[in-house]
Design an enzyme around this catalytic site. Structure first.
Site: not given
Ligand code: GRF
Length: 221
Positions: A126, A128
């Site tokens: 994941n 984050h």
């Molecule tokens: C990112 O900031 C990721 O860290 C978080 O959700 C966001 C997803 O962005 N889990 P994207 O859809 O990949 O542009």
């Protein structure tokens, strides 16, 4: 737990890839991290292929990005399933049907159950947007600004049964500037996410990551 998807030629620092690592990407939103993975594969920086992209949101732009890249992209409507477990079971079956070896949660905004986490323990990542364990959950960038920290960033970790909790693989730090807004901080963190995520997947593909309790060790050869 020792993860090995490639054979190491001892002492040479080289790895023989038996075949490309097959990824399954779960995404709920715009999919910029998915795009970073697609681009890294195209450029040759990441030796992997994306077997399937799954989403719980019909309009997720991630699905469009996948289709544009010729990758199977499937929306499963959560309302069609009686429980989270039933939903995760269909995701698991779909990932297995596409021979997925590593699952990447790239902006997947739905809690996972053990039905999906357990079969992919040590094979699910994941990303984050904070330096975990600080600011898990939603709106991590806003939480960081409101708390007043001077440094935030992003974390890539193995997924366990608790949200934003599993063993940390890699982090990138981003300074929180005076007058920062949630969106300016999110934009700068996102740049780091796009660099870090394909690199971590490549490390996994090379069999360089080993999990010992909460600690992830990076093998150098
Ligand atoms: C990112 O900031 C990721 O860290 C978080 O959700 C966001 C997803 O962005 N889990 P994207 O859809 O990949 O542009």
């Amino acid at each position: 737990m020792h993860i090995k998807s490639a054979l190491s030629l001892k002492g040479t620092g080289k790895f023989i890839m038996s075949k490309k690592l097959i990824l399954g990407v779960l995404a709920s939103g715009r999919g910029s991290n998915l795009q970073a993975i697609i681009d890294a594969i195209s450029s040759g920086a990441l030796q992997a292929e994306i077997g399937v992209v799954l989403s719980n949101k019909k309009d997720a732009y991630a699905l469009t990005r996948a289709k544009k890249a010729g990758i199977p992209a499937i929306y499963f409507d959560p309302n069609n399933y009686p429980s989270r477990e039933a939903y995760d079971t269909v995701l698991l079956e779909t990932l297995r049907a596409h021979l997925v070896e590593l699952v990447v949660l790239a902006g997947y905004m739905r809690l996972l159950t053990a039905k999906l986490v357990r079969p992919y323990l040590g094979r699910m990542l994941n990303i984050h947007p904070s330096l975990l364990p600080a600011f898990p959950g939603l709106h991590a960038q806003r939480q960081a600004i409101e708390y007043g920290v001077k440094l935030s960033g992003c974390t890539i970790h193995f997924v366990d049964e608790k949200m934003d909790h599993g063993p940390v693989i890699a982090q990138a730090a981003v300074p929180v500037k005076a007058g920062e807004t949630t969106s300016s901080l999110a934009d700068r963190i996102l740049i780091e996410e796009h660099h870090l995520l394909p690199r971590v997947i490549q490390w996994f593909a090379e069999g360089r990551l080993s999990i010992e309790g909460r600690v992830v060790r990076h093998l150098t050869d």
